[in-house]
Design a protein around this motif. Structure first.
Motif, mmCIF file in Angstrom:
data_model
loop_
_atom_site.group_PDB
_atom_site.id
_atom_site.type_symbol
_atom_site.label_atom_id
_atom_site.label_comp_id
_atom_site.label_asym_id
_atom_site.label_seq_id
_atom_site.Cartn_x
_atom_site.Cartn_y
_atom_site.Cartn_z
ATOM 1 N N GLU A 1 2.251 4.881 -0.553
ATOM 2 C CA GLU A 1 1.650 6.211 -0.653
ATOM 3 C C GLU A 1 2.168 6.883 -1.930
ATOM 4 O OE1 GLU A 1 -0.966 9.072 0.601
ATOM 5 O OE2 GLU A 1 -0.594 7.169 1.603
ATOM 6 N N ASP B 1 0.831 -1.199 0.000
ATOM 7 C CA ASP B 1 0.000 0.000 0.000
ATOM 8 C C ASP B 1 0.865 1.248 0.000
ATOM 9 O OD1 ASP B 1 -2.324 1.477 -0.021
ATOM 10 O OD2 ASP B 1 -2.599 1.387 2.137
ATOM 11 N N GLU C 1 -7.381 9.323 0.165
ATOM 12 C CA GLU C 1 -7.930 8.004 -0.169
ATOM 13 C C GLU C 1 -6.813 6.979 -0.241
ATOM 14 O OE1 GLU C 1 -11.741 9.504 -2.825
ATOM 15 O OE2 GLU C 1 -10.276 8.185 -3.745
ATOM 16 N N THR C 2 -7.051 5.794 0.324
ATOM 17 C CA THR C 2 -6.025 4.755 0.348
ATOM 18 C C THR C 2 -6.504 3.425 -0.222
ATOM 19 O OG1 THR C 2 -6.632 4.102 2.593
ATOM 20 C CG2 THR C 2 -4.890 5.766 2.363
ATOM 21 N N TRP C 3 -7.718 3.357 -0.748
ATOM 22 C CA TRP C 3 -8.230 2.082 -1.231
ATOM 23 C C TRP C 3 -7.506 1.631 -2.501
ATOM 24 C CZ3 TRP C 3 -10.304 2.176 -6.090
ATOM 25 C CH2 TRP C 3 -10.747 3.407 -6.575
ATOM 26 N N ARG C 4 -7.498 0.313 -2.709
ATOM 27 C CA ARG C 4 -6.877 -0.313 -3.865
ATOM 28 C C ARG C 4 -7.919 -1.191 -4.568
ATOM 29 N NH1 ARG C 4 -2.923 -3.908 -1.294
ATOM 30 N NH2 ARG C 4 -4.553 -3.888 0.262
ATOM 31 N N ARG D 1 -4.390 1.855 -7.160
ATOM 32 C CA ARG D 1 -4.938 2.492 -5.958
ATOM 33 C C ARG D 1 -5.410 3.885 -6.322
ATOM 34 N NH1 ARG D 1 -1.676 4.614 -1.098
ATOM 35 N NH2 ARG D 1 -3.366 6.063 -1.189
#
Length: 87
Positions: free
Chosen positions: A13, A11, A75-78, A69
Motif C-alpha cells: 500500500e 502489493d 485503487e490497488t491494481w498493478r 501500481r
C-alpha cells in the motif's frame, strides 16, 4: 496466468500522498498530470500514460523496473510493463 514480475512484486500500500501531483511535472512547472503511479521496485511516484509527459513509462524505459501500481486512493491494481499484464 499471472506473470512472475507481478507475483514477486507483492502489493504494498502506498505510504504517502502526493497532493501536489507528479513530482517531475511539478518540478518542471507543469500541473496537467492526470493520475499517479508507484514503482514497486524503487518507490518512485510519477504520472500515468494519460498524462502528457508519461513519467512512469519513462521511468520504466530508463530503469527497467517492471511493475508499477496505481497511486490513486481506493485503487490497488498493478501493471507489468515487461509482460503487458494487469494484476
Amino acid at each position: 496466468m499471472i506473470c512472475q514480475h507481478l507475483k514477486e512484486s507483492g502489493d504494498p500500500e502506498p505510504q504517502s500522498r502526493y497532493a501536489d501531483g507528479c513530482p517531475q511535472c511539478v518540478a518542471a512547472g507543469f500541473d496537467d498530470w492526470v493520475h499517479l503511479r508507484l514503482c514497486l521496485t524503487c518507490g518512485v511516484v510519477a504520472c500515468c500514460d494519460s498524462s502528457p509527459r508519461q513519467h512512469m513509462s519513462a521511468h520504466h524505459a530508463e530503469s527497467g523496473h517492471p511493475v508499477m501500481r496505481s497511486f490513486e486512493p481506493g485503487e490497488t491494481w498493478r501493471w507489468c510493463f515487461d509482460d503487458e499484464q494487469l494484476g
